[in-house]
Scaffold this active site. Structure first.
Site, PDB file in Angstrom:
ATOM      1  N   ASN A  87       0.914  -1.297  -0.004  1.00  0.00           N
ATOM      2  CA  ASN A  87      -0.026   0.026   0.041  1.00  0.00           C
ATOM      3  C   ASN A  87       0.851   1.471   0.073  1.00  0.00           C
ATOM      4  OD1 ASN A  87       0.728  -1.047   2.856  1.00  0.00           O
ATOM      5  ND2 ASN A  87      -1.112   0.271   3.477  1.00  0.00           N
ATOM      6  N   GLU A 114       0.225   4.980   0.627  1.00  0.00           N
ATOM      7  CA  GLU A 114      -0.476   6.210   1.295  1.00  0.00           C
ATOM      8  C   GLU A 114      -0.267   7.426   1.019  1.00  0.00           C
ATOM      9  OE1 GLU A 114      -1.136   5.469   5.482  1.00  0.00           O
ATOM     10  OE2 GLU A 114      -2.520   3.645   5.218  1.00  0.00           O
ATOM     11  N   CYS A 147      -3.887   0.743  -2.642  1.00  0.00           N
ATOM     12  CA  CYS A 147      -3.838  -0.492  -1.850  1.00  0.00           C
ATOM     13  C   CYS A 147      -2.774  -1.341  -2.472  1.00  0.00           C
ATOM     14  CB  CYS A 147      -5.106  -1.136  -1.927  1.00  0.00           C
ATOM     15  SG  CYS A 147      -6.688  -0.533  -1.014  1.00  0.00           S
ATOM     16  N   GLU A 196      -3.122  -4.768  -3.198  1.00  0.00           N
ATOM     17  CA  GLU A 196      -3.234  -5.466  -4.182  1.00  0.00           C
ATOM     18  C   GLU A 196      -3.220  -4.773  -5.929  1.00  0.00           C
ATOM     19  OE1 GLU A 196      -5.002  -4.726  -1.489  1.00  0.00           O
ATOM     20  OE2 GLU A 196      -6.133  -6.685  -0.601  1.00  0.00           O
ATOM     21  N   CYS A 254     -10.107  -5.153  -0.163  1.00  0.00           N
ATOM     22  CA  CYS A 254     -11.416  -4.288  -0.259  1.00  0.00           C
ATOM     23  C   CYS A 254     -12.182  -4.268  -1.452  1.00  0.00           C
ATOM     24  CB  CYS A 254     -10.770  -2.680  -0.302  1.00  0.00           C
ATOM     25  SG  CYS A 254     -10.178  -1.808  -1.713  1.00  0.00           S
ATOM     26  N   CYS A 266     -10.386  -3.499  -4.868  1.00  0.00           N
ATOM     27  CA  CYS A 266      -9.394  -4.300  -5.244  1.00  0.00           C
ATOM     28  C   CYS A 266      -9.900  -5.601  -5.830  1.00  0.00           C
ATOM     29  CB  CYS A 266      -8.396  -4.722  -4.044  1.00  0.00           C
ATOM     30  SG  CYS A 266      -7.393  -3.164  -3.646  1.00  0.00           S
TER      31      CYS A 266
HETATM   32  N1  THU Z   1      -5.473  -1.647   2.136  1.00  0.00           N
HETATM   33  C1  THU Z   1      -4.777  -2.475   1.271  1.00  0.00           C
HETATM   34  O1  THU Z   1      -3.538  -2.120   0.961  1.00  0.00           O
HETATM   35  N2  THU Z   1      -5.520  -3.393   0.833  1.00  0.00           N
HETATM   36  C2  THU Z   1      -6.673  -3.532   1.276  1.00  0.00           C
HETATM   37  O2  THU Z   1      -7.491  -4.347   0.462  1.00  0.00           O
HETATM   38  C3  THU Z   1      -7.384  -2.758   2.235  1.00  0.00           C
HETATM   39  C4  THU Z   1      -6.786  -1.575   2.534  1.00  0.00           C
HETATM   40  C5  THU Z   1      -4.623  -0.357   2.765  1.00  0.00           C
HETATM   41  C6  THU Z   1      -5.126   1.068   2.234  1.00  0.00           C
HETATM   42  C7  THU Z   1      -4.416   1.930   3.419  1.00  0.00           C
HETATM   43  O3  THU Z   1      -3.334   2.284   3.124  1.00  0.00           O
HETATM   44  C8  THU Z   1      -4.670   0.852   4.661  1.00  0.00           C
HETATM   45  O4  THU Z   1      -4.766  -0.381   4.018  1.00  0.00           O
HETATM   46  C9  THU Z   1      -5.635   1.212   5.706  1.00  0.00           C
HETATM   47  O5  THU Z   1      -6.783   1.141   5.090  1.00  0.00           O
END
Ligand code: THU
Length: 147
Positions: free
Chosen positions: A53, A55, A64, A66, A97, A100
């Site tokens: 991820n 941010e 994310c 994925e 999520c 994704c």
């Molecule tokens: N996140 C992912 O990388 N993958 C997901 O499927 C769910 C959420 C990350 C996004 C964000 O940086 C952190 O998790 C918290 O939501």
């Protein structure tokens, strides 16, 4: 080594996939949530692509893990993922999520056979929990553009 066998994902391939997701998780840029995620895709030809991820201060621009892995796969010219591993902190494994799930479906012909391996690890990198599912279960009735 065959990535796809009649029995599904070979244990050695699953282990390789989880290991790639664990390794890349350490590269996550997650200063806001402090929730690091690593993901890895295995493709039909046996290649593995990893992503974490990323941010952003605007929050909404966050990518994310994925989808980072999907971008790496597509950039490499590969298009046929057959399994995905996702590694998060515990205590319970995190699931991809909704966005994704939809992005993974885009590159998946048989979502019923696309395995998703979700793993939680503790702060020392010890695996504490694992669950598996199929992409079709995670995103039933997915949108597909058919015209
Ligand atoms: N996140 C992912 O990388 N993958 C997901 O499927 C769910 C959420 C990350 C996004 C964000 O940086 C952190 O998790 C918290 O939501």
């Amino acid at each position: 080594m065959s990535a796809r066998s009649p029995r599904g994902l070979e244990p050695a391939d699953e282990a390789r996939l989880v290991e790639a997701a664990r390794a890349v998780r350490g590269h996550a840029h997650a200063p806001y949530s402090r929730y690091q995620v690593g993901a890895a895709l295995l493709t039909r030809v046996g290649h593995v692509y990893a992503g974490c991820n990323v941010e952003n201060a605007t929050y909404g621009a966050t990518l994310c893990a994925e989808r980072s892995a999907v971008a790496a796969m597509v950039a490499a010219g590969d298009r046929e993922p057959i399994a995905c591993a996702v590694v998060t902190a515990g205590p319970r494994p995190g699931a991809p999520c909704g966005i994704c799930r939809q992005v993974l479906i885009e590159f998946t012909r048989e979502a019923r056979k696309f395995k998703v391996v979700m793993v939680a690890e503790d702060s020392r990198g010890k695996i504490t929990a694992k669950k598996t599912g199929w992409l079709a279960e995670l995103l039933p009735s997915a949108f597909r553009l058919e015209r």
